[in-house]
Design an enzyme around this catalytic site. Structure first.
Site, short mmCIF file in Angstrom:
data_model
loop_
_atom_site.label_atom_id
_atom_site.label_comp_id
_atom_site.label_asym_id
_atom_site.label_seq_id
_atom_site.Cartn_x
_atom_site.Cartn_y
_atom_site.Cartn_z
N TYR A 248 1.11 -1.30 -0.45
CA TYR A 248 -0.19 -0.03 0.32
C TYR A 248 0.94 1.26 0.11
CZ TYR A 248 -4.07 -2.91 1.31
OH TYR A 248 -5.05 -3.69 1.50
N LEU B 133 -18.45 -1.71 2.08
CA LEU B 133 -19.02 -0.18 1.76
C LEU B 133 -18.93 0.05 -0.01
CD1 LEU B 133 -19.16 2.71 3.35
CD2 LEU B 133 -20.80 0.43 3.96
N ARG C 282 -16.33 -0.16 -1.76
CA ARG C 282 -15.09 1.00 -1.93
C ARG C 282 -16.53 2.74 -1.77
NH1 ARG C 282 -13.93 -4.02 -3.91
NH2 ARG C 282 -11.40 -3.80 -4.02
N GLY C 283 -17.02 2.42 -1.20
CA GLY C 283 -17.48 4.09 -1.22
C GLY C 283 -18.58 3.96 -1.74
N GLY D 53 -23.46 6.27 0.81
CA GLY D 53 -23.76 7.22 0.66
C GLY D 53 -23.70 8.68 -0.12
#
Length: 332
Positions: free
Chosen positions: A54, A204, A206-207, A211
């Protein structure tokens, strides 16, 4: 913070996924990232998930800075290894050979500023190396005290069984969300049969189902712009599912993100969702899911809002999907 058990590892009911703090989602605020890690610890999150690739070591160094002055027994480090990058950051394959296992661990221990890693795992199955050899090498690190638990990532049931025959496996890290349910069936059944927990990332998507994502979200350096689920017509279809999810979440009195995280958390006491927050605001919102208890009817409503068969696009580009051993496992 409640606790859950991954194999023999007792940990917090949710963990913090740190990948997004090191360039995967575009530019990030270093000071805010560090503050978010510290806020997570203050909230009772013990499990911090990272990978040595990463940001090509950036993430481990960032975590080490955030953890400075924090007692070692106050947190647990889950580290993935094996991903190989070139100087431009492009993928060039995987290396999970025994020599690479031990070398990678040595560098991670140095960057993280610690004498042991709590969970160490290959990021993907290396097709050139038998999983028995990889797990055996990690086992030698366990014997030497450098690693406490052995994990796996994105592998199928056959590989899980072969690995568990060599050494005890604490958990399988795999994408698991309302939009990504491939773990259900054969893989999850195998884990439970063998007493192996699940660390769920991408809760989620990756978003996408957090929401907050819109057609104009994303930017330079954000790898989601190359993800099939975020592309063109697929994104329109998926955002429509998010709006359906929002309707259910509103009825429950929670945010979309909280509903999605709570759904994953409800999969069992052996499933630990990773919150991929990069800011304290997003962390605070996500932590609200910990106190959400969903009934069977409410779980069914959430699943009806986001039917797995209606999700548009794969979770990775085709070349990355082809490298996932987990995608070759039969799903019931």
């Amino acid at each position: 913070m409640r606790t859950k058990t991954l194999g023999t590892l007792n940990t917090s009911a949710v963990g913090l996924g740190c990948m997004g703090m090191s360039g995967a989602y575009g530019e990030s605020d270093r000071d805010e990232n560090i503050a978010t890690v510290r806020a997570a610890l203050d909230a009772g999150i013990a499990l911090l998930d990272t990978g040595d690739f990463y940001g090509m070591g950036h993430n481990e160094l960032l975590i080490a800075e955030a953890l400075r002055s924090t007692p070692r027994d106050a947190y647990q480090l889950s580290v993935k290894f094996g991903g190989r990058l070139d100087p431009a950051g492009a993928w060039v394959g995987y290396d999970a050979s025994p020599a690479a296992v031990k070398s990678a661990a040595a560098y991670s221990l140095q960057r993280l500023g610690t004498d042991h890693i709590d969970v160490y795992r290959p990021a993907r199955l290396d097709p050139a190396v038998p999983i028995e050899d990889t797990v055996g090498a990690i086992g030698e690190l366990v014997d030497a005290g450098y690693v406490r638990h052995i994990g796996l990532s994105e592998v199928g049931s056959e590989t899980i069984r072969r690995a568990a025959a060599v050494r005890p496996i604490s958990d399988l890290q795999i994408e698991y969300s309302l939009m990504s349910r491939g773990v259900e069936g054969d893989i999850l059944d195998t884990c439970r049969e063998l007493g192996i927990g699940v660390t769920a990332y991408g809760v989620l998507s990756r978003g996408l189902i957090g929401g907050h994502w819109t057609r104009t979200s994303g930017g330079p350096g954000d790898f989601r712009t190359m993800s099939p689920r975020f592309a063109d017509a697929n994104l329109d279809r998926n955002l429509a599912l998010v709006e359906a999810l929002r309707g259910v979440a509103d009825e429950l009195g929670v945010s979309v993100a909280q509903a999605a995280i709570a759904w994953v958390a409800a999969r069992g006491d052996d499933v630990v969702p990773l919150i991929g927050a990069r800011t304290r605001n997003r962390l605070t919102e996500a932590l609200g899911a910990v106190d959400v208890t969903l009934t069977e009817d409410q779980l069914a409503q959430l699943e009806s809002a986001v039917p797995a068969a209606e999700v548009a696009g794969d979770r990775y580009p085709a070349e990355h999907m082809a490298a996932l051993d987990s995608e070759r496992s039969p799903v019931s």
